[in-house]
Design a protein around this motif. Structure first.
Motif, mmCIF file in Angstrom:
data_model
loop_
_atom_site.group_PDB
_atom_site.id
_atom_site.type_symbol
_atom_site.label_atom_id
_atom_site.label_comp_id
_atom_site.label_asym_id
_atom_site.label_seq_id
_atom_site.Cartn_x
_atom_site.Cartn_y
_atom_site.Cartn_z
ATOM 1 N N TRP A 1 -0.225 -2.051 0.048
ATOM 2 C CA TRP A 1 -0.354 -0.981 1.036
ATOM 3 C C TRP A 1 0.712 -1.047 2.124
ATOM 4 C CZ3 TRP A 1 -1.598 3.550 2.488
ATOM 5 C CH2 TRP A 1 -1.901 3.870 3.810
ATOM 6 N N TYR A 2 1.180 -2.227 2.425
ATOM 7 C CA TYR A 2 2.200 -2.394 3.460
ATOM 8 C C TYR A 2 3.408 -1.503 3.191
ATOM 9 C CZ TYR A 2 6.112 -4.720 5.879
ATOM 10 O OH TYR A 2 7.234 -4.989 6.633
ATOM 11 N N PHE A 3 3.782 -1.333 1.936
ATOM 12 C CA PHE A 3 5.035 -0.627 1.601
ATOM 13 C C PHE A 3 4.909 0.899 1.682
ATOM 14 C CE2 PHE A 3 5.258 -4.853 -0.174
ATOM 15 C CZ PHE A 3 6.499 -5.276 0.253
ATOM 16 N N PRO A 4 3.923 1.563 1.089
ATOM 17 C CA PRO A 4 3.785 3.000 1.324
ATOM 18 C C PRO A 4 3.463 3.333 2.773
ATOM 19 C CG PRO A 4 1.901 2.160 0.078
ATOM 20 C CD PRO A 4 2.936 1.072 0.101
ATOM 21 N N LEU A 5 2.862 2.385 3.494
ATOM 22 C CA LEU A 5 2.586 2.592 4.912
ATOM 23 C C LEU A 5 3.882 2.813 5.684
ATOM 24 C CD1 LEU A 5 0.684 2.487 7.384
ATOM 25 C CD2 LEU A 5 0.871 0.003 7.309
ATOM 26 N N TRP A 6 4.891 1.996 5.373
ATOM 27 C CA TRP A 6 6.167 2.131 6.074
ATOM 28 C C TRP A 6 7.039 3.236 5.483
ATOM 29 C CZ3 TRP A 6 7.260 0.411 10.671
ATOM 30 C CH2 TRP A 6 6.507 -0.645 11.192
ATOM 31 N N HIS A 7 6.845 3.547 4.190
ATOM 32 C CA HIS A 7 7.617 4.631 3.592
ATOM 33 C C HIS A 7 7.003 6.011 3.846
ATOM 34 C CE1 HIS A 7 9.434 1.280 1.335
ATOM 35 N NE2 HIS A 7 10.414 2.107 1.037
ATOM 36 N N MET A 8 5.769 6.014 4.386
ATOM 37 C CA MET A 8 5.019 7.262 4.595
ATOM 38 C C MET A 8 4.908 8.054 3.300
ATOM 39 S SD MET A 8 3.997 7.496 7.757
ATOM 40 C CE MET A 8 3.775 9.227 8.107
ATOM 41 N N GLY A 9 4.689 7.372 2.206
ATOM 42 C CA GLY A 9 4.550 8.014 0.902
ATOM 43 C C GLY A 9 4.690 6.986 -0.201
ATOM 44 N N ILE A 10 4.819 7.467 -1.435
ATOM 45 C CA ILE A 10 4.959 6.584 -2.584
ATOM 46 C C ILE A 10 6.208 5.718 -2.423
ATOM 47 C CG2 ILE A 10 5.230 6.475 -5.075
ATOM 48 C CD1 ILE A 10 2.520 7.459 -4.217
ATOM 49 N N SER A 11 6.035 4.400 -2.591
ATOM 50 C CA SER A 11 7.142 3.476 -2.356
ATOM 51 C C SER A 11 7.705 2.870 -3.635
ATOM 52 C CB SER A 11 6.669 2.329 -1.448
ATOM 53 O OG SER A 11 5.693 1.541 -2.112
ATOM 54 N N GLY A 12 6.967 2.931 -4.719
ATOM 55 C CA GLY A 12 7.375 2.287 -5.963
ATOM 56 C C GLY A 12 6.698 0.951 -6.179
ATOM 57 N N PHE A 13 6.297 0.296 -5.077
ATOM 58 C CA PHE A 13 5.626 -0.995 -5.201
ATOM 59 C C PHE A 13 4.189 -0.844 -5.713
ATOM 60 C CE2 PHE A 13 9.040 -1.978 -2.234
ATOM 61 C CZ PHE A 13 9.474 -3.214 -2.692
#
Length: 994
Positions: A323-335
């Motif tokens: 969750w940390y990664f889409p949280l900072w990308h404000m969307g789908i991050s790939g992780f």
């Protein structure tokens, strides 16, 4: 021949003559019961006659609101009642110790450890009674409380132990005991409820009702021990004059003196040999005990349970670190692709892989612990990959073990019970750590983590598990490996839908356990509503969730009930109640649902192992993954593809979950649960240990609840100045910029800024992706503040919450108009600020991409503020430029003053107010905890004159800090470089106003 008979009769006569007195042992029970009741109830009468008004008074109320005293008030504070009670307890202690000794004598058996442990529990419990009797809370609060907690905690193992090891020949005694146990522990629930009503909400009369329940516990406790008279009825206590007995022996053996002397000399000669032999026997007995069946099974059981706890720790940490990664990308991050590591059991479809794991379990056990070592890595990406690998190995190891044991119903049930017990243990541990798991990869030493200890215990448990499995199951496992590596399913004939039904059921059940029962507070937050009737709070009612899960695990052994259609209907109805009904009605549904879901675990695990493991576990874990994503998309619909189809539809997810669980139940009902005799012995042992483990966890959960209950009402920081310092902060779901849990540092800055009221945005963490956490619990308890959680996870928002040093008179949770974008939430609360009602709104409006949503939301907020007749403070996330667009709706239509219209650097957060004197405003940097600053304002309540709601315009004359009283200033420590990265910025200092 005649001489022998004569000698025998003479000996008997002498033995009888040496008996001074004999009495039936049941009189010990009579005396203990009478003295116990006299001790408490005579003290009650004396206290009421001598100090009635003093003993019914508490910290909130006195007579006539409170009119019946508690046990502690009667026994602990006033002479002569206190002295009478202490004397009577001292007199009662003799029969009490005798009762414990006699019960041990009638229950003790050779090579049985339970009676010894039970007797020790009884002794410690009795001694602890002396602790809270002779040391009052006014003399030493800590020792008094520890003694009281020890006594209450040990009551459970004492009572359950009496039920378990009492002589089975008296059914009437056991019947009385069961009823009294139910009464005793059933009373704890309403007693706790009214204690919270008194302690937290200061409800008049609540303590009186609590006191009645407390006194009933005394009655049940003493009555329980009185039942022992049925067990002692066949015992007789004798007092013998030893000198008379010895005299008789000397005269009787007068002719054999030389023989005795000879034996004595021989004994003296062999003293050294005897001592050596005794030492050898002692060592032998110690070794025998260490490797006895009970002790050995206990060690293996504890190791298995801890490893199951580790499994749930790693599984629940996976989505949290993703969750940390889409949280900072404000969307789908790939992780998000890392979620697919859960399908690792698909490899069990390859016979050689099953053989490799089965024959190298020691290696795979240790490898599966790798996820616990993720905290060593500071880089979030590295941590995620280590966690992902650990989850993949743990899933593979756990399901491989199930497949190995699928031909042994006893061992498979052992695995299922222990796996579920690990989940309940995880709930208890998280309750102790305020909903964080101390060995998660987001934890470390600085924020309360115990990662190294957790990892070390995991390694020890893994080695113990290896030894236990090799010793206990070696022969069976060899045959299992041979069978299971052939690649043949357990049953040869299956319909296609059978294995799919089972896979769907297991995947849905795993999702249900993870999303609803991986934290004891989740269900309470699903059903929360505003003050004053919020519904159940996590403390104390999280303990009830743990009890419900435990009941489900006990019930799981009744296959007929858990696979029945009526039981499934009850599960579906309870799920609907939890979702559609707020507060208590919804919580009751949630508790029944918890019982239902946990009761299915063993039969679902047994069922899922009957089919080819590759495709079955692949399908099960994919369904689990899909449901995980779906329940996130219900709130994240604005950021994910096709999200509009699940927007605000958790009901769709729950319907699919229960439908698939129903399919699993349908197939599981045909499973064969026949046991071999050896398996029956194994399963009896693990069921007994499971019940002991559940009892221990329940007791620990109640202790945690007791410790966490607030001890005193919150107080504002500067009451002399009638000051209220308010703040607003977007906290990014309690994860800092480096993916560490941020509650500790949040607490520190809130405390150091002396914030009396703070709104926290992005604070709803009760979902799988946030770890099913609740940061308001820790902050509210550690800062001693009231908390309003705001709309719960069933309302599909990112969350807003409020902490307050002032009592919350009432509050309403709002879902603001959001026709297109993400759903916006708000709390409208009325606080008691130095005797004056003051309204506060905390809100989180929509994103920049949805201007119409934000206009409608701001209009609704302005309507609420305009209609209020009280002084008002708005703390919100508005997403607009100052002096532009929605800014005027908020201020003019809401009849509110901007805290500083000259601050033109704002975009998200705003503070506006009416009816209070604003004295200061500051902006404080986030210090790496989030991406948003803290904004704070200082206000004084206008208590010296009547507030006129029609006169709301304020002046904006600035003054220097030296012109304002020190008590009204912001802390100096945040000037310059500040502390821990927090400092005044934008203005580089606070602003003050006349």
């Amino acid at each position: 021949m005649s001489t022998s008979k004569e000698d025998s009769s003479t000996a008997n006569a002498i033995a009888a003559d040496s008996i001074i007195i004999k009495v039936n042992a049941r009189w010990i029970s009579y005396i203990h019961t009478i003295l116990g009741y006299v001790a408490f109830f005579s003290t009650l009468i004396i206290a009421c006659l001598t100090h009635y008004h003093q003993i019914v008074k508490n910290e909130h109320w006195g007579y006539p609101e409170e009119w019946f005293p508690s046990v502690s008030a009667v026994t602990g504070d006033w002479y002569p009642a206190r002295s009478v009670f202490q004397i009577m307890i001292a007199v009662t202690s003799g029969p009490r110790f005798a009762l414990i000794f006699l019960f041990y004598m009638i229950s003790n058996k050779p090579d049985h450890l339970y009676p010894k442990i039970h007797a020790i529990v009884g002794l410690i419990r009795t001694i602890s009674c002396g602790g809270w009797t002779y040391i009052t809370s006014t003399e030493d609060h800590d020792i008094h409380d520890v003694s009281m907690i020890t006594y209450v905690v040990l009551t459970l193992p004492w009572m359950l132990g009496c039920l378990a090891i009492a002589p089975p020949n008296n059914k009437q005694a056991q019947s009385y005991r069961r009823r009294l146990v139910l009464l005793f522990f059933g009373t704890l629930v309403p007693m706790t409820y009214f204690f919270v009503r008194h302690k937290v909400y200061a409800v008049p009369g609540a303590y009186t009702i609590y006191a009645f329940f407390e006194w009933s516990l005394i009655a049940y406790d003493i009555a329980f021990d009185a039942v022992s008279l049925y067990d002692f009825n066949s015992l007789e206590i004798r007092v013998i004059d030893v000198t008379r007995q010895q005299s008789g022996n000397n005269s009787f053996f007068n002719g054999t003196t030389s023989t005795i002397s000879s034996d004595t000399e021989k004994a003296k000669t062999n003293t050294a040999t005897t001592t050596t032999t005794n030492n050898n026997i002692t060592l032998y007995n110690l070794e025998k005990f260490m490797y006895s069946g009970f002790w050995y099974n206990l060690r293996g059981f504890i190791a298995d349970t801890y490893l199951a706890f580790v499994y749930w720790t790693m599984l629940t940490s996976l989505a949290l670190t993703i969750w940390y990664f889409p949280l900072w990308h404000m969307g789908i991050s790939g992780f998000e692709v890392c979620l697919l590591v859960t399908i690792s059991p698909v490899l069990l479809g390859i016979p050689s892989v099953r053989y490799l794991i089965a024959t190298n379990r020691s290696i795979f056990h240790l490898i599966s612990l790798s996820g616990l070592a993720a905290y060593f890595f500071t880089d979030p990406t590295a941590r995620l990959f280590v966690v992902s690998f650990g989850v993949a190995m743990a899933n593979l190891m756990r399901t491989s073990r199930w497949i190995e044991n699928r031909d042994n119903t006893g061992k498979l049930e052992h695995d299922a019970l222990v796996w579920t017990l690990g989940l309940i243990l995880s709930n208890v541990v998280k309750m102790a750590w305020w909903t964080n798991n101390p060995i998660w990869p987001i934890m470390h030493k600085e924020n309360g983590g115990c990662n190294f200890i957790g990892l070390l215990l995991g390694v020890i448990a893994a080695f113990e598990n290896i030894i236990y499995q090799n010793k206990s199951f070696d022969n069976d496992n060899k045959s299992s490996v041979k069978i299971n590596t052939e690649g043949k399913p357990h049953q040869q004939q299956h319909r296609l839908e059978s294995w799919f039904f089972t896979a769907g059921g297991f995947g849905s059940l795993l999702f249900a356990l993870h999303s609803l029962l991986s934290d004891s507070s989740t269900i309470t937050r699903w059903v929360i509503q505003g003050y004053p009737d919020t519904g159940p709070l996590p403390i104390p009612w999280g303990a009830a969730t743990i009890v419900a899960m435990s009941l489900g695990l006990v019930l799981s052994t009744n296959r007929k009930i858990v696979t029945s259609f009526p039981w499934y209907v009850i599960g579906c109805v309870s799920c609907s109640c939890m979702y559609y009904y707020p507060a208590w009605n919804g919580y009751y549904g949630g508790l029944i649902l918890a019982v239902y879901l946990v009761s299915l675990v063993p039969i679902f695990i047994h069922s899922v192992t009957r089919y080819p493991p590759g495709r079955t576990f692949f399908t099960a874990m994919m369904i689990y993954n899909i449901l995980c994503l779906a329940h996130v998309w219900t709130v994240a619909y604005a950021f994910v593809p096709a999200g509009e189809y699940l927007r605000e539809h958790t009901d769709y997810v729950l319907f699919a979950m229960m439908l698939l669980i129903g399919a699993g139940v349908l197939d599981a009902s045909s499973a064969d649960f026949s046991y071999k005799q050896l398996q029956i012995n194994q399963i009896r042992s693990v069921r007994s240990l499971t019940k002991i483990g559940l009892a221990a966890l329940i007791v620990i959960s109640f202790v945690i609840v007791f410790i966490r209950l607030p001890s005193q009402p919150p107080q504002p920081y500067h009451p002399d100045q009638k000051l209220l310092t308010a703040g607003i902060w977007t906290v990014h779901f309690g994860l800092d910029n480096d993916m560490w849990a941020s509650e500790y540092r949040m607490r520190d800055v809130i405390k150091e800024l002396e914030l009396d009221v703070i709104g926290l945005l992005e604070s709803d963490l009760e979902r799988i992706i946030m770890g099913n956490r609740d940061l308001t619990q820790f902050l509210a308890e550690d800062l001693n503040m009231y908390a309003d959680y705001g709309p719960g996870p069933s309302k599909h928002t990112w969350g807003c919450s409020m902490l307050s040093k002032f009592p919350i008179i009432s509050s309403t949770h709002h879902l603001l108009p959001s026709p297109v974008g993400e759903l916006a939430c708000a709390i409208h609360a009325t606080l008691d600020v130095y005797g004056q009602p003051v309204d506060v709104i905390v809100s989180h409006n929509g994103q920049e991409e949805d201007p119409e949503d934000r206009r409608l939301q701001t209009t609704e907020l302005a309507r609420i503020m305009n209609e209020s007749k009280n002084p008002f403070i708005f703390l919100g996330y508005v997403v607009t430029k100052p002096l532009n667009g929605n800014y005027f709706i908020l201020t003019l239509d809401g009849r509110m003053n901007d805290i500083d219209p000259l601050d033109d650097d704002r975009w998200c957060e705003y503070i506006v107010y009416r009816g209070m004197k604003r004295t200061g405003y500051a902006r404080i940097s986030h210090g790496g905890l989030t991406d948003t600053e803290i904004q704070a304002g200082k206000f004084q309540a206008l208590t010296d004159k009547k507030y006129n709601p029609d006169t709301w315009k304020a002046s904006y004359r600035r003054i220097e800090e030296e012109e304002i009283a020190p008590g009204l200033r912001f802390p100096a420590k945040f000037k310059g470089d500040g502390v821990r990265g927090h400092h005044y910025h934008v203005f580089n200092e606070p602003r003050y106003y006349d």
